[in-house]
Structure formats: structure tokens, C-alpha cells
Scaffold this active site. Sequence first.
Site, short mmCIF file in Angstrom:
data_model
loop_
_atom_site.label_atom_id
_atom_site.label_comp_id
_atom_site.label_asym_id
_atom_site.label_seq_id
_atom_site.Cartn_x
_atom_site.Cartn_y
_atom_site.Cartn_z
N HIS A 70 -38.00 -155.18 2.55
CA HIS A 70 -38.79 -154.63 3.66
C HIS A 70 -40.00 -155.46 4.03
O HIS A 70 -40.68 -155.15 5.00
CB HIS A 70 -39.31 -153.23 3.29
CG HIS A 70 -38.25 -152.28 2.84
ND1 HIS A 70 -38.15 -151.84 1.55
CD2 HIS A 70 -37.24 -151.70 3.51
CE1 HIS A 70 -37.12 -151.00 1.44
NE2 HIS A 70 -36.55 -150.91 2.61
N CYS A 104 -36.01 -159.66 3.70
CA CYS A 104 -34.83 -159.85 4.55
C CYS A 104 -35.17 -160.80 5.69
O CYS A 104 -36.20 -160.64 6.35
CB CYS A 104 -34.40 -158.49 5.11
SG CYS A 104 -33.13 -158.62 6.35
N GLU A 149 -41.34 -151.19 5.92
CA GLU A 149 -41.16 -152.35 6.80
C GLU A 149 -42.18 -152.30 7.94
O GLU A 149 -42.83 -153.31 8.27
CB GLU A 149 -39.74 -152.37 7.37
CG GLU A 149 -39.51 -153.55 8.32
CD GLU A 149 -38.19 -153.43 9.07
OE1 GLU A 149 -37.18 -153.01 8.46
OE2 GLU A 149 -38.16 -153.77 10.26
N CYS A 178 -31.21 -155.06 13.33
CA CYS A 178 -30.22 -155.79 12.55
C CYS A 178 -28.84 -155.56 13.16
O CYS A 178 -28.42 -154.42 13.33
CB CYS A 178 -30.27 -155.27 11.12
SG CYS A 178 -28.88 -155.77 10.12
N SER A 203 -33.33 -143.42 1.89
CA SER A 203 -33.08 -144.55 2.79
C SER A 203 -33.10 -144.07 4.24
O SER A 203 -32.26 -143.28 4.66
CB SER A 203 -31.71 -145.17 2.46
OG SER A 203 -31.20 -145.84 3.59
#
Lengths: 262, 262
Positions: free
Chosen positions: A55, A77, A107, A171, A199
Site C-alpha cells: 500500500h 506495489c 494507500e 489497477c 480487505s
Amino acid sequence: MEIALAASQKHPAPLYTLGPLIHNPQAVEYLEQQGIRVKNKVGQITRGTVILRSHGVSSGDLEKVRKKGLKIIDATCPIVKKAHFFAKFLRRNGYFLLIVGDKDHPEVEAIRSYLDEKVEVVEQPEILSRLGPWKKLGIIAQTTQSFELFEKVVAASLYRAREVRVFNTICHATAVRQKEAVEIAKKVDCMIVAGGYNSGNTQRLSGICREVQPQTYHIETASKLNPNWLANKEKIGLTAGASTPSWIIHEVEKEIRRITDR
Amino acid sequence: MEIALAASQKHPAPLYTLGPLIHNPQAVEYLEQQGIRVKNKVGQITRGTVILRSHGVSSGDLEKVRKKGLKIIDATCPIVKKAHFFAKFLRRNGYFLLIVGDKDHPEVEAIRSYLDEKVEVVEQPEILSRLGPWKKLGIIAQTTQSFELFEKVVAASLYRAREVRVFNTICHATAVRQKEAVEIAKKVDCMIVAGGYNSGNTQRLSGICREVQPQTYHIETASKLNPNWLANKEKIGLTAGASTPSWIIHEVEKEIRRITDR
């Protein structure tokens, strides 16, 4: 996961991640078995190596890690890194910035920490009517956000700005997964969504599926499958969040086959 | 209209407009009475003064007018000029350009004539799925387009581009008029939309009103009012296109009051 596991081979203990590497308790447990422990605050770490999680890390934490002289392994990422880049680019060029995302997602918190005050995190399009108007407006999204919300925020922003500059930072894998999951959910009699209860993207995936298939169930592991859900169902769909390890998906699939005997 | 009428005082005949100055036959007729005649092609004009109309002029026509040494009075709408500016700006900076508008509207034809081939006029969002994908996509709109279509095209484009840069070139007065007309149409029992039958924005206005109020009628002049439409209607709404002269609106209002005796 690969970066973290490789680090555990190469670097001497102790190894830490700042917060869970990904939002999946089973994956985090597995990492702990490999000697990679979770610490939620830099203050709890005095020596060794810190793995920066997918994140991203906030500017404050990064500074603290550096000051302490800890070794850094960056597992942020690359798609999140691009979102950072575009956010900074837009602010540097004078755009007020909207981040389509969850205010308290790590994030989003990390991205915000590198920016000034001319930024607003948007969780629903309705708030747009209370913001602006702007001459130059930039928009990015949390990388695992739903495309639907992103689309709605951009559409609503057109009324509030002369120029709107959008970088699609969602993404691709997540976007495709969401689209495909909805297609599957429409065709089946019961939809199983596997992934960490903590999540965000798994929660969203499950929410999107539930809109078209009320019989949608979000489970973290195979053991949480309730045979009653699957009874008398001809077609069963299965999808999983971005952070769900493939072994968990396989276990869930095996368990569905065992219960339904096919 | 003011620029054209002032020109008719200052400049010796002949005075021409290239195509009708605005899409309203009654206004054009009035201009003809003042000595300002419509010619659809530059070839039909040999001397005198040419008034460039509100929709703008194509690069080809402009060149011909200049070559013939005709005097030019520019009555291009300043909002249309801004759309030209942003279209050129986006192409110059490497953005593939979408123009949300009607392919055969003179404004869109004029804007296109100054650009290269990396431009697509979009009349419906569905075609987006057959275009692109692009790295850099720019979007502008015909100034009198509906905000709804603009919004839909921008939303659809997010799936097709990494970066989307939008300049909102829709005329604010037109956008506000559309929003307000819908609000009125919802509250009345019959909606009258006054304006040229050949006026794209009046057609759109009438279409938008009809969605919320099936009893919506588009008329060009007061004489076209059908008393049957107004019979036994408690509330009657009235709106008009961007190019409808105010005297026509007043005539329609007077006629509605005469028919309904209020």
C-alpha cells in the site's frame, strides 16, 4: 509476497513489515512463520530490516525509518507508485486534487501524506456539489477502487470545473476482476467471494456481486463455507480479492467441490 | 445579432452571412429586411462584407473569403472560439481528441476543419467501446450539447484511456437553461419549447423536457401553438433555445395567455 519471502532468505533477522504486508490474515500468518513480523508503528522497531508494504508508506513513517538507520526493502506495489507519481504531478501543475477512495485506507493515507492541503478524498459523488468550483481539477483513484464510483465522481466533477484532468490509476487486474466477477455473479445461483475481511477491495468485490446476485457470501477461508448456502444450487461462482493468496482460493474451490460432491 | 445589425449601419451594402447567422428563421428574416443576406457558399459572394456567424467558420471558407479580398466581420460566439482554442491546445499537446457533438452541425464542422485526423466526433457513448485505447485522450463538447451526453462520453472514456483531459466547453447559459427547463417541465402539465426547427440545441432542449414531461411541444413561432394542447391544463411551462430571439418568446407567451385567458 515474493519480495518479502526473498528478503527473508537474504537478510538477517529481524525482519518487519510496517502494518500487514497485504490485507489477508492467512498470508500474514505465513509470513510470520518465515520470520517476517508485523509492527504497526516505527517506534516498535529498533533494528533490522523494514519491508515497505504494497500500500505504500507515509512520508512521516518513511522519514522515521530512515532516521533510525533501518534497512529498507521497498515492496510498494508499482501501480500504487504510479498513483503517487500522478498525484504529485497534478498538484505540481496547479490542479486541485480529488482522490477517489476510502479516507482511512493505508494507500490513500500514504498518498495524502506527500501532498499539501489542496486535496480531497472522495468516498461518494454527492459531496462534489459542496466542493469547488475549480478552474483546474485533477482526479486519481485508489488503485483498488471500484470503477463505478470513479466514473460517477468524474461525471459529477464536470459540473464543478472548467478543466478536469483524470489519470486512471485503478489497477487493471482489479478492474477486470470486478467486471468479470459481476458477469459470473449474474449467471450463477450463489456467489462466493474469498478474501480478508479487512480487505477493502474484497469487500467492494463482494458488494458489487451482491447487487446482481443477492446470494453472495464473503468468506476469508474455506472453513467459513456454510453448506446451507450451496444446497440445491445448480451453479456456484467463485472469485477472490486482489490480496487473496492463490492457495486460499484453491482450498475454497476444493471445499466447494467436496460439499457439493462435484 | 447586435454585431450584425451594427455592421449594417456602418458598412455599405452588400452584406452577407455565410450560412444563417443563427438557427432561427425569423431572426434571419429580420436580418434580411435590414439588408443582411444569407449565402451558403463563398462562391456566391463576389464583393462586399461577410459576417462570420456565431457557429464559426471552417478553415477552407475563411481562406476563400480572405483570397477574394472580402471585408470580414467576426460574429463568432466567444464561447465557440474558446472551444476552438482548447481543441487545438489538446491536439498540439498530443491528445487524441473527442468532440462530443453532432457530426453535421456547422460548429463541429468548423472546429474539425482546423484539426488533423486524430479527432473523432462522438454522438453517442456506445461508440467508445470501438475506439482507442489511448494513452492521452482529450475531450471537448459542442458548446450547445447536452450535459448528459457529455457526462456519459467522459465516463465511458475512462475505460479507454490512461489519461483523460476534459475541457468543459458547454455554454454555461445553455447548460443552466437545460437544467432549469427540466425542473420546470417536471412541475407543469404541458411544456412549450420555442425555437427554430433547424436549431440543434432547441431540439435537444425539447427532447430533454419530453423525457420528464411527455406533453412537450416544440414550436417555431406563436402561430404554431395548438389550443388543444393547453386545454384543461393548470400549469403551462415555457422555455426557448439559445438562438430564439426574445421577441418570439414574448409573442409565444402572449399567445399562451390569450388562448388560456390568464
